[in-house]
Design an enzyme around this catalytic site. Structure first.
Site, PDB file in Angstrom:
ATOM      1  CG  ASP A 131      -1.759   1.241   1.358  1.00 43.97           C
ATOM      2  OD1 ASP A 131      -2.275   1.699   0.317  1.00 43.97           O
ATOM      3  OD2 ASP A 131      -1.909   1.782   2.475  1.00 43.97           O
ATOM      4  CB  SER A 132       0.216   4.765  -0.748  1.00 46.23           C
ATOM      5  OG  SER A 132      -0.998   4.816  -0.033  1.00 46.23           O
ATOM      6  CB  CYS A 162      -3.107   0.962  -2.421  1.00 45.48           C
ATOM      7  SG  CYS A 162      -3.040   2.724  -2.798  1.00 45.48           S
ATOM      8  CG  HIS A 214      -5.886   5.828   4.775  1.00 42.15           C
ATOM      9  ND1 HIS A 214      -4.995   5.283   3.894  1.00 42.15           N
ATOM     10  CD2 HIS A 214      -5.149   6.539   5.675  1.00 42.15           C
ATOM     11  CE1 HIS A 214      -3.769   5.660   4.235  1.00 42.15           C
ATOM     12  NE2 HIS A 214      -3.838   6.415   5.313  1.00 42.15           N
ATOM     13  CD  GLU A 237      -1.567   8.836   6.861  1.00 40.88           C
ATOM     14  OE1 GLU A 237      -0.447   9.142   7.245  1.00 40.88           O
ATOM     15  OE2 GLU A 237      -1.857   7.739   6.333  1.00 40.88           O
ATOM     16  CB  CYS A 282      -9.672   5.063   0.128  1.00 42.31           C
ATOM     17  SG  CYS A 282      -8.228   5.618   1.032  1.00 42.31           S
TER      18      CYS A 282
HETATM   19  N1  DGL Z   1      -3.881   3.889   0.277  1.00 39.72           N
HETATM   20  C1  DGL Z   1      -4.574   4.911  -0.465  1.00 39.72           C
HETATM   21  C2  DGL Z   1      -5.859   4.314  -1.043  1.00 39.72           C
HETATM   22  O1  DGL Z   1      -6.332   3.273  -0.614  1.00 39.72           O
HETATM   23  C3  DGL Z   1      -4.900   6.112   0.387  1.00 39.72           C
HETATM   24  C4  DGL Z   1      -3.700   6.925   0.769  1.00 39.72           C
HETATM   25  C5  DGL Z   1      -3.035   7.596  -0.405  1.00 39.72           C
HETATM   26  O2  DGL Z   1      -3.577   8.550  -0.974  1.00 39.72           O
HETATM   27  O3  DGL Z   1      -1.966   7.118  -0.772  1.00 39.72           O
HETATM   28  O4  DGL Z   1      -6.411   4.886  -1.956  1.00 39.72           O
END
Ligand code: DGL
Length: 281
Positions: free
Chosen positions: A17-18, A80, A195, A159, A193
């Site tokens: 993931d990011s 992600c 998050h 976050e 997403c």
């Molecule tokens: N992990 C990203 C997502 O699921 C969210 C965080 C980001 O913008 O990198 O879209």
């Protein structure tokens, strides 16, 4: 071409993931398949991806996949929403290693759950701009009405730990982003997403009881289990699997911040890696 069959069943599942959002997928994998080994990479030094261009997201995603592949895994999950949306249907994105993003798993669950065919999708700006969820929904159900909205403040809120449903910022932002979707009488909302499950209570409270929320990371974990089972690639290990975490920023920050996403279930070694190492591959 490698033979990704039962012979590979004891290899780890690779997840990236990011940042930390993909841990919502890891939590579900651990629940569903406790004996599997998992390798997780969170690109915490370069998060967020969701505000970046398609080209940059693809470049980062290729580097992330290369890093995961250096660990000899049997399956790769892009946990992600942003990467999954931009990569789209490129089935060979991870070469010959079985690969899934979160879009198809979430969309299949949403299409199975909707009664009135009206589905909401929320995600990052890059995710909504890609139109990936809408296209995937209409592939399954041509008559579906899809209402999408980019919730750009949700990631920074998560976050920064601003997630309590009674918090005035949370109330204001959920109303701002979700009102246009609620007004369209959707009966399913995809949290596109990884998050967003951390804001589950606030989103559920605002949308009301009649709207089913679909967590894309959790659906990707279920999809992975089915995919591995159908290929006879589930581990036969009797003891608990080992989870190894890699982060491109501070190990200490990863350990501290991971709790919001995975509770006290981190249970594994965290190693910091350098972006330079993965970007040269
Ligand atoms: N992990 C990203 C997502 O699921 C969210 C965080 C980001 O913008 O990198 O879209």
């Amino acid at each position: 071409m490698a033979d990704f069959s039962a012979d590979n069943s004891e290899k780890a599942i690779g997840v990236f993931d990011s940042g930390l959002g993909g841990l919502t997928c890891v939590a579900e994998l651990m629940k569903l398949m406790p004996s599997e080994n998992i390798i997780y990479f969170g690109d915490t030094a370069r998060v967020p991806y969701g505000t970046r261009s398609r080209e940059t997201i693809l470049e980062y995603a290729r580097q992330d996949v290369n890093f995961i592949k250096s660990h000899d895994v049997k399956m790769i999950i892009a946990a992600c929403g942003t990467v999954s949306s931009v990569v789209g249907k490129q089935k060979d994105f991870a070469g010959d290693i079985p690969f899934t993003g979160v879009v198809i798993p979430a969309v299949q669950a949403a299409c199975a759950a909707t009664k009135n065919g009206r589905i909401g999708v929320i995600g990052t700006a890059a995710t909504i701009r890609s139109g990936a969820y809408g296209k995937a929904i209409r592939n399954i159900r041509q008559d579906a009405v899809v209402i999408g909205n980019a919730c750009t403040m949700f990631v920074p809120m998560v976050e920064n730990g601003i997630t309590d449903p009674s918090d005035i910022v949370v109330k204001a932002m959920t109303e701002r982003y979700l009102k246009p979707i609620k007004d369209e009488n959707v009966d399913v909302l995809i949290l596109g997403c990884t998050h967003y499950p951390i804001l589950y209570d606030a989103i559920a409270e605002y949308m009301g009881e009649g709207v089913k929320l679909i967590s894309s990371g959790a659906e990707a974990a279920k999809y992975t289990m089915n995919m591995l089972a159908s290929r006879n690639m589930l581990s036969a290990r009797e003891e608990s699997g080992k989870v190894s975490y890699f982060t491109s920023d501070s190990k200490e920050l990863f350990e501290t911040n991971a709790h919001a996403f995975i509770g006290n279930k981190l249970m594994g070694e965290v190693t910091q890696i350098s972006i330079d190492d993965i970007s040269q591959k």
